[in-house]
Write an enzyme that holds these catalytic residues in place. Structure first.
Site, short mmCIF file in Angstrom:
data_model
loop_
_atom_site.label_atom_id
_atom_site.label_comp_id
_atom_site.label_asym_id
_atom_site.label_seq_id
_atom_site.Cartn_x
_atom_site.Cartn_y
_atom_site.Cartn_z
N HIS A 186 0.83 -1.20 0.00
CA HIS A 186 0.00 0.00 0.00
C HIS A 186 0.87 1.25 0.00
O HIS A 186 0.41 2.33 -0.36
CB HIS A 186 -0.91 0.01 1.23
CG HIS A 186 -2.16 -0.80 1.05
ND1 HIS A 186 -2.13 -2.15 0.83
CD2 HIS A 186 -3.47 -0.43 1.04
CE1 HIS A 186 -3.38 -2.58 0.71
NE2 HIS A 186 -4.20 -1.56 0.83
N1 LIG Z 1 -12.39 -9.66 1.51
C1 LIG Z 1 -13.49 -8.94 1.23
N2 LIG Z 1 -14.57 -9.52 0.68
C2 LIG Z 1 -15.68 -8.80 0.37
N3 LIG Z 1 -15.79 -7.49 0.60
C3 LIG Z 1 -14.74 -6.85 1.14
C4 LIG Z 1 -13.53 -7.52 1.48
N4 LIG Z 1 -12.67 -6.61 1.99
C5 LIG Z 1 -13.32 -5.42 1.97
N5 LIG Z 1 -14.56 -5.57 1.46
C6 LIG Z 1 -15.56 -4.51 1.22
O1 LIG Z 1 -14.88 -3.33 0.82
C7 LIG Z 1 -15.24 -2.25 1.66
C8 LIG Z 1 -14.05 -1.32 1.86
O2 LIG Z 1 -13.70 -0.76 0.63
P1 LIG Z 1 -12.51 0.30 0.50
O3 LIG Z 1 -12.49 1.15 1.71
O4 LIG Z 1 -12.71 0.98 -0.80
O5 LIG Z 1 -11.20 -0.60 0.41
P2 LIG Z 1 -10.05 -0.87 1.51
O6 LIG Z 1 -10.64 -1.82 2.50
O7 LIG Z 1 -8.96 -1.48 0.71
O8 LIG Z 1 -9.71 0.45 2.12
C9 LIG Z 1 -15.71 -2.87 2.94
O9 LIG Z 1 -16.65 -2.04 3.60
C10 LIG Z 1 -16.32 -4.20 2.50
O10 LIG Z 1 -17.70 -4.07 2.19
#
Ligand SMILES: Nc1ncnc2c1ncn2[C@@H]1O[C@H](COP(=O)(O)OP(=O)(O)O)[C@@H](O)[C@H]1O
Ligand SMILES: [Mg+2]
Lengths: 125, 206
Positions: free
Chosen positions: A11
């Site tokens: 990241h």
């Molecule tokens: N392994 C996963 N499987 C399904 N959905 C996930 C997973 N990890 C995160 N999410 C979804 O992604 C959302 C977060 O997205 P975002 O903030 O854009 O990405 P990051 O977690 O990389 O910061 C979470 O609220 C959840 O709904």
């Protein structure tokens, strides 16, 4: 001699560069490429950066990808699928720093992609 | 229900409007249990989608949704990029040659999209991710070959609200364990906007 390439996906661009420095101190020949941060160098990961790093790291013997957190793994898998190559693999659930270090050392011994991956798995399971 | 290129374009535009208008809200939800970038990720990704789709010509829903998928995968830095990108890619593959997309074709497409999300994120229902909205919506579509669009929106809304009481197992929020309870899942809220926008398009089409 061709070596299995190593791609470091983090990241943070600094983390990826820092780990590359650590590996470079001991392994000078093995291709090690970084894909740190998003396209605008923010915290995150980028499929395009990962794809470019895979291309740079590929010397014909395949490429092994290491990542830090969950979403980096997802982007790594997307990049592998888009590459449509059998010779690009993700080191799943393995530590980025220690895993890539072990991977680079094994690659430097001239091992194949599958052998390198197996050795890294063995070191951490 | 029936979806053609025109209605899917409207769907994406409505979704983008909601995301841009709620960018701060989505980010604040992610600040509570994640890294505070969900609004930023989604706003950037869908703005790029709109830039792409408003300057391109599409003959099929499949071509259009494929462009949406590729843009999201390459432009969103967080988990939501590969997740929503994979969902639209699987939907695109599933509705290929099915224009206009009818209820059965769309339901099959949502099934494929959900499978793709789960494959990508390794998440099951009940783990506080956007799967918790997609799975109930899929069941609703499977059970109702004809429906009032308002019911579809209601299903997505109830599902989104139910993520509040769940302890996260996947994604960033999982690191917080019990402390993730009491907060909505940001990805489930953006998925609610997605199905809310769809419901609005269907309503207008009636
Ligand atoms: N392994 C996963 N499987 C399904 N959905 C996930 C997973 N990890 C995160 N999410 C979804 O992604 C959302 C977060 O997205 P975002 O903030 O854009 O990405 P990051 O977690 O990389 O910061 C979470 O609220 C959840 O709904
Ligand atoms: Mg986030």
């Amino acid at each position: 001699m061709a070596y299995v390439g190593i791609v470091l996906i983090s990241h943070s661009p600094k983390v990826a560069e820092g780990i590359k420095d650590i590996i470079r101190q001991v392994m000078k020949e093995v291709p090690v490429e970084t894909a740190g941060g998003t396209d605008d160098h923010e915290i995150g990961t980028s499929v395009e950066k990962i794809q470019a790093a895979i291309e740079r790291a590929d010397g014909g013997k395949g490429v092994l990808l290491f990542y830090d957190l969950g979403s980096a793994m997802m982007n790594a898998e997307v990049a592998v699928e888009l590459s449509e190559s059998e010779d690009v693999k993700v080191a799943v659930d393995l530590p980025l720093l220690e895993g890539s270090y072990v991977g680079a050392v094994e690659s430097g011994m001239g091992k194949s992609l599958d052998e390198v991956l197996a050795a890294v798995k063995k070191a951490f399971k | 229900m029936e979806l053609n290129v025109q209605s899917v374009l409207k769907w994406i535009e409505k979704l983008n409007d909601k995301i841009q208008n709620n960018k701060e809200y989505l980010t604040s939800l992610d600040q509570a249990i994640g890294d505070g970038d969900h609004g930023i990720n989604m706003a950037r990704g869908f703005q790029e989608v709109i830039n792409k789709t408003t300057t391109s010509q599409y003959d099929t829903v499949s071509d259009l949704t494929k462009d949406v998928a590729m843009t999201l995968m390459s432009k969103v830095g967080g988990a939501s990029g590969p997740l929503y990108g994979t969902a639209f890619l699987k939907l695109s593959m599933s509705v290929k040659g099915k224009d206009p997309v009818d209820h059965d074709a769309f339901t099959a497409g949502v099934q494929e999209a959900l499978n793709g999300i789960q494959q990508r994120g390794k998440a099951n229902e009940g783990e506080k991710t956007l799967v918790d909205v997609w799975a109930p919506v899929l069941r609703f579509l499977q059970e109702n070959s004809e429906f009032e669009p308002g019911k579809l929106e209601e299903t997505a809304k109830v599902a989104m609200e139910s993520t509040k009481d769940i302890i996260a197992i996947r994604g960033r929020a999982a690191y917080l364990k019990e402390r993730s309870k009491g907060h909505l899942d940001p990805g489930s809220v953006s998925s609610f906007y997605l199905f809310q926008s769809l419901a609005e398009v269907l309503q207008e089409g009636e």
